[in-house]
Design a protein around this motif. Structure first.
Motif, PDB file in Angstrom:
ATOM      1  N   CYS A  22      27.115 -41.370   2.477  1.00 51.29           N
ATOM      2  CA  CYS A  22      27.435 -42.721   1.941  1.00 51.29           C
ATOM      3  C   CYS A  22      26.460 -43.715   1.227  1.00 51.29           C
ATOM      4  O   CYS A  22      26.195 -44.646   1.553  1.00 51.29           O
ATOM      5  N   GLN A  26      33.698 -33.508   4.958  1.00 53.64           N
ATOM      6  CA  GLN A  26      33.667 -34.970   4.412  1.00 53.64           C
ATOM      7  C   GLN A  26      34.240 -34.633   2.974  1.00 53.64           C
ATOM      8  O   GLN A  26      33.932 -33.911   2.030  1.00 53.64           O
ATOM      9  N   LEU A  73      35.894 -36.843  -0.453  1.00 55.65           N
ATOM     10  CA  LEU A  73      35.783 -38.067  -1.097  1.00 55.65           C
ATOM     11  C   LEU A  73      37.320 -38.339  -1.637  1.00 55.65           C
ATOM     12  O   LEU A  73      37.523 -37.365  -2.695  1.00 55.65           O
ATOM     13  N   PHE A 123      34.445 -31.724  -1.804  1.00 54.14           N
ATOM     14  CA  PHE A 123      34.221 -31.863  -0.125  1.00 54.14           C
ATOM     15  C   PHE A 123      32.900 -31.308   0.050  1.00 54.14           C
ATOM     16  O   PHE A 123      32.453 -30.573  -0.620  1.00 54.14           O
ATOM     17  N   PRO A 173      35.417 -37.903  -6.513  1.00 49.13           N
ATOM     18  CA  PRO A 173      36.692 -37.778  -5.842  1.00 49.13           C
ATOM     19  C   PRO A 173      37.008 -36.266  -6.041  1.00 49.13           C
ATOM     20  O   PRO A 173      37.018 -35.769  -7.104  1.00 49.13           O
ATOM     21  N   GLU A 213      36.072 -46.379   4.404  1.00 47.98           N
ATOM     22  CA  GLU A 213      35.853 -47.114   3.098  1.00 47.98           C
ATOM     23  C   GLU A 213      35.017 -47.917   3.289  1.00 47.98           C
ATOM     24  O   GLU A 213      34.496 -48.448   4.274  1.00 47.98           O
ATOM     25  N   TYR A 225      33.568 -46.616  -1.977  1.00 51.74           N
ATOM     26  CA  TYR A 225      33.917 -45.294  -1.667  1.00 51.74           C
ATOM     27  C   TYR A 225      34.991 -45.373  -0.548  1.00 51.74           C
ATOM     28  O   TYR A 225      35.072 -46.258   0.035  1.00 51.74           O
ATOM     29  N   ALA A 237      43.720 -35.060   4.268  1.00 54.31           N
ATOM     30  CA  ALA A 237      43.282 -35.920   3.155  1.00 54.31           C
ATOM     31  C   ALA A 237      44.528 -36.030   2.165  1.00 54.31           C
ATOM     32  O   ALA A 237      44.699 -37.187   1.579  1.00 54.31           O
ATOM     33  N   LYS A 268      36.972 -42.253   1.993  1.00 58.59           N
ATOM     34  CA  LYS A 268      36.763 -40.711   2.156  1.00 58.59           C
ATOM     35  C   LYS A 268      37.355 -40.559   3.536  1.00 58.59           C
ATOM     36  O   LYS A 268      37.663 -41.476   4.331  1.00 58.59           O
TER      37      LYS A 268
END
Length: 168
Positions: free
Chosen positions: A129, A71, A73, A117, A114, A50, A138, A26, A140
């Motif tokens: 989402c 996941q 963001l 996780f 943001p 995205e 978004y 990330a 991610k």
């Protein structure tokens, strides 16, 4: 299910050391502005995604037996819904080739920002989402960690995981 800020990831290192691969990837996505797509990561792979969020009613819950989902963001915002798999109804049975099962029902709605996780295990149904009223942008990272490659044991059976029933 684990959900937290990335700055607290060290609390989960002993449980899932592979989370570090997800965080490093990330960071790379942010630094190098990697485009949407699939990338090899650690003991699995990742997607950079995205788009615009969807309404909760437009999505179904999903679960996975071969991979943990992490996941993260990066930009924008999203909401997701969580439920234990056993509290839902199967809409589409598990497909081992795609490693996905689709379920219906309701759960708890959670807002992501943001720098946050979440990690879901095979019994953790999730609906990512989403939004409550208005679509939002978004960006991610979704990292898939192979369960059979984990340093700790996570087995799957017909209930999702080998575990003892705990009664309260």
């Amino acid at each position: 299910m684990i959900m937290d800020k990335l700055e607290h990831i060290c609390y989960y290192q002993r449980s899932v050391p592979e989370l570090w691969d997800a965080v490093r990837f990330a960071q790379r996505v942010e630094k190098e502005h990697l485009p949407v797509g699939r990338y090899p990561v650690g003991k699995g792979f990742a997607f950079v995604q995205e788009g615009q969020t969807r309404g909760f009613t437009e999505a179904d819950f999903e679960t996975h037996n071969k991979y943990l989902d992490v996941q993260i963001l990066i930009e924008g915002s999203e909401m997701w819904e969580y439920a234990d798999k056993s509290d839902l109804t199967v809409r589409t049975p598990y497909d081992p080739e795609k490693d996905i099962e689709w379920l219906e029902g309701s759960g708890d709605k959670i807002r992501m920002k943001p720098g946050m996780f979440y990690l879901v295990y095979p019994t953790d149904a999730h609906k990512p989402c989403c939004h409550e009223s208005t679509p939002v942008y978004y960006r991610k990272v979704v990292v898939k960690i192979r369960i059979d490659k984990l340093l700790h044991r996570v087995g799957t059976d017909s209930m999702g995981m080998n575990q003892r029933k705990i009664s309260w």
